[in-house]
Design an enzyme around this catalytic site. Structure first.
Site, mmCIF file in Angstrom:
data_model
loop_
_atom_site.group_PDB
_atom_site.id
_atom_site.type_symbol
_atom_site.label_atom_id
_atom_site.label_comp_id
_atom_site.label_asym_id
_atom_site.label_seq_id
_atom_site.Cartn_x
_atom_site.Cartn_y
_atom_site.Cartn_z
ATOM 1 N N HIS A 1 0.925 -1.139 -0.041
ATOM 2 C CA HIS A 1 0.018 0.007 -0.223
ATOM 3 C C HIS A 1 0.896 1.157 -0.058
ATOM 4 O O HIS A 1 1.546 1.669 1.066
ATOM 5 C CB HIS A 1 -0.788 -0.161 1.244
ATOM 6 C CG HIS A 1 -1.871 1.410 1.346
ATOM 7 N ND1 HIS A 1 -3.232 0.974 1.399
ATOM 8 C CD2 HIS A 1 -1.659 2.532 1.088
ATOM 9 C CE1 HIS A 1 -3.754 2.284 1.421
ATOM 10 N NE2 HIS A 1 -2.841 3.115 1.151
ATOM 11 N N HIS B 1 1.575 5.424 -1.813
ATOM 12 C CA HIS B 1 1.324 6.465 -2.663
ATOM 13 C C HIS B 1 2.451 7.269 -3.323
ATOM 14 O O HIS B 1 3.365 7.591 -2.408
ATOM 15 C CB HIS B 1 0.459 7.632 -1.704
ATOM 16 C CG HIS B 1 -0.818 7.176 -1.033
ATOM 17 N ND1 HIS B 1 -2.051 7.353 -1.599
ATOM 18 C CD2 HIS B 1 -0.903 6.467 -0.103
ATOM 19 C CE1 HIS B 1 -2.845 6.718 -0.885
ATOM 20 N NE2 HIS B 1 -2.073 6.316 0.320
ATOM 21 N N LYS C 1 -9.274 0.121 -5.780
ATOM 22 C CA LYS C 1 -9.394 0.636 -4.530
ATOM 23 C C LYS C 1 -10.842 1.368 -4.297
ATOM 24 O O LYS C 1 -11.055 2.247 -5.144
ATOM 25 C CB LYS C 1 -8.180 1.702 -4.321
ATOM 26 C CG LYS C 1 -8.241 2.383 -3.060
ATOM 27 C CD LYS C 1 -7.732 1.699 -1.917
ATOM 28 C CE LYS C 1 -7.972 2.245 -0.466
ATOM 29 N NZ LYS C 1 -6.775 3.060 -0.184
ATOM 30 N N HIS D 1 -10.365 1.390 1.769
ATOM 31 C CA HIS D 1 -10.374 2.340 2.983
ATOM 32 C C HIS D 1 -11.278 2.157 3.992
ATOM 33 O O HIS D 1 -12.474 2.741 3.622
ATOM 34 C CB HIS D 1 -9.981 3.839 2.255
ATOM 35 C CG HIS D 1 -9.923 4.583 3.384
ATOM 36 N ND1 HIS D 1 -8.536 5.551 3.625
ATOM 37 C CD2 HIS D 1 -10.579 5.297 4.359
ATOM 38 C CE1 HIS D 1 -8.699 6.256 4.500
ATOM 39 N NE2 HIS D 1 -9.722 6.169 5.255
ATOM 40 N N HIS E 1 -4.503 -0.501 5.938
ATOM 41 C CA HIS E 1 -3.980 0.109 6.915
ATOM 42 C C HIS E 1 -4.989 0.348 8.101
ATOM 43 O O HIS E 1 -5.608 1.117 8.640
ATOM 44 C CB HIS E 1 -3.592 1.600 6.564
ATOM 45 C CG HIS E 1 -4.669 2.183 5.639
ATOM 46 N ND1 HIS E 1 -6.141 2.288 6.012
ATOM 47 C CD2 HIS E 1 -4.655 3.124 4.497
ATOM 48 C CE1 HIS E 1 -6.794 3.131 4.980
ATOM 49 N NE2 HIS E 1 -5.838 3.417 4.055
ATOM 50 N N ASP F 1 1.608 2.496 3.479
ATOM 51 C CA ASP F 1 0.557 3.797 3.417
ATOM 52 C C ASP F 1 1.607 5.104 3.390
ATOM 53 O O ASP F 1 1.064 6.111 3.670
ATOM 54 C CB ASP F 1 -0.529 3.925 4.408
ATOM 55 C CG ASP F 1 -1.502 5.077 4.026
ATOM 56 O OD1 ASP F 1 -1.815 5.429 2.954
ATOM 57 O OD2 ASP F 1 -2.282 5.599 4.810
HETATM 58 C C1 NCD Z 1 -3.247 9.350 2.215
HETATM 59 C C2 NCD Z 1 -2.915 10.346 0.904
HETATM 60 O O1 NCD Z 1 -2.086 11.334 1.397
HETATM 61 O O2 NCD Z 1 -3.095 10.152 -0.191
HETATM 62 N N1 NCD Z 1 -3.341 9.798 3.344
HETATM 63 C C3 NCD Z 1 -3.287 9.432 4.492
HETATM 64 O O3 NCD Z 1 -3.563 9.897 5.310
HETATM 65 N N2 NCD Z 1 -2.900 7.892 4.656
HETATM 66 C C4 NCD Z 1 -4.724 8.739 1.526
HETATM 67 C C5 NCD Z 1 -4.941 7.638 2.466
HETATM 68 O O4 NCD Z 1 -4.410 6.266 2.326
HETATM 69 O O5 NCD Z 1 -6.077 7.450 3.229
HETATM 70 ZN ZN ZN Z 2 -3.271 5.264 1.465
#
Ligand code: NCD
Ligand code: ZN
Length: 350
Positions: free
Chosen positions: A16, A18, A101, A138, A176, A254
């Protein structure tokens, strides 16, 4: 008591992550590529990745940012909307997309296009169940009347349990997870359910957002993420789950980079940046409970097995060796402040 000073693992994966796009993408990809063989890349770009063609193009941009000499495979996802067509699932599967997702609309960063009512997506979920494409969830409700700290638990009762009943053979990853209730739900669920756990939810409870390391008052935006850090009893339940050896739990950082000025802001962004030292953070959490022997399953085997992908063959070595996490990292025109920035780590990836 003899302490372990070195640990060799099968090369881990991040289930997971970003990565953003453009200059931000170029800034963060090298950190993950150094740590992990593969990563599941979240589709919450602006605009989101909602077609197979967009996922393939995004994958190319990620690969272009991988430093020469590092082998890294991005695993792509689509962003579920109320109108994502079942046909697109077939195209996505053919294009090598590995999952879809689900963001409840408004739950987190870039989730405006998310799902307003999961029943609207049922034809698409049916196509996913048929194609064997996992749904990544999520798991928080967005009802303003529900306390932020209760949103995961309420999601299980009102959304996840009915979804699971209606799609018994859809692979679902509860992403998460942050509560004892979520860990328990996953433990008791069928083999079609798994969960990712972040390093920060294993290491910190919600005090980290409001108190300095020494205990004094300090609002610390770099510890703010969604789902938000919870009480200590929940952190302990997550550590128990991650170190239990259960194949249902696997590593998902995450790691979610935001420009420092947008986190240190009156209306600050949610997301912790952990990719720089991810495996070291997990090693610290496992070491703290004497469970380093369980790290390899969690970090390198359980996720691959759940997704039906081959396990990695390379090895990495961690050494017990203090090092200082940089306070800031370049991030396009901005700066990125990694979690633990300016503080010391106990483990170091060789
Ligand atoms: C994530 C993001 O910034 O894209 N932020 C977070 O707090 N985890 C989005 C997510 O996974 O909820
Ligand atoms: Zn995330």
């Amino acid at each position: 008591m003899n302490t372990i000073d070195s640990l060799t693992l099968t090369r881990p994966d991040d289930w997971h992550l970003h990565l953003r796009d453009g200059a931000a993408l170029s800034a963060v990809v090298p950190h993950t590529a150094r740590q992990f063989a593969r990563a599941i890349v979240m589709p919450n770009l602006k605009p989101p990745v909602t077609t197979a063609a967009q996922a393939v193009a995004y994958r190319e941009r990620i690969l272009a940012a991988v430093p020469a000499g590092l082998a890294f495979e991005p695993l792509m996802t689509l962003y579920l909307t109320d109108v994502l067509a079942p046909d697109e699932i077939v195209r996505a599967k053919t294009a090598g997309v590995v999952a879809v997702k689900l963001y409840p609309a408004g739950a987190t960063t870039n989730s405006d296009a998310g799902v307003t009512d999961v029943r609207k997506t049922y034809p698409t979920l049916e196509a996913m169940q048929r194609a064997g494409l996992p749904l990544l969830v999520h798991g928080e409700v967005t009802d303003p009347a529900i306390d932020l700290f209760d949103r995961e638990k309420v999601f299980i009762d009102t959304q996840l349990i009915p979804l699971r009943r209606d799609f018994p053979e859809l692979k679902i990853v509860f992403e998460h997870i942050t509560t004892r209730e979520a860990a328990q739900y996953v433990n008791e669920a069928s083999a079609f359910t798994g969960a990712t756990i972040t390093a920060h939810h294993l290491l910190y409870n919600r005090n980290a957002i409001f108190l300095a390391a020494g205990g004094g008052a300090a609002l610390r935006p770099h510890y703010y993420c969604l789902p938000v850090l919870k009480r200590e009893e929940h952190r302990r339940a997550l550590v128990d789950a991650a170190t239990s050896g259960s194949t249902k739990f696997f590593l998902g950082t995450d790691s979610a980079p935001h420009p420092a000025q947008l986190k240190e802001h009156a209306s600050g962004c949610a997301g912790c940046y952990t990719a720089l030292s991810a495996i070291e953070l997990y090693a610290e959490a496992f070491d703290a409970v004497g469970a380093l022997d369980k790290l390899e399953g969690f970090a390198s085997f359980h996720g691959a097995d759940f997704y039906g992908l081959p396990r990695n063959t390379g090895r990495v070595t961690l050494r017990r060796e203090p090092w200082l996490v940089p306070e800031t990292l370049p991030f396009g025109d901005a700066q990125l402040k990694p979690l633990r920035g300016g503080e010391s780590m106990q483990w170091r990836l060789a």
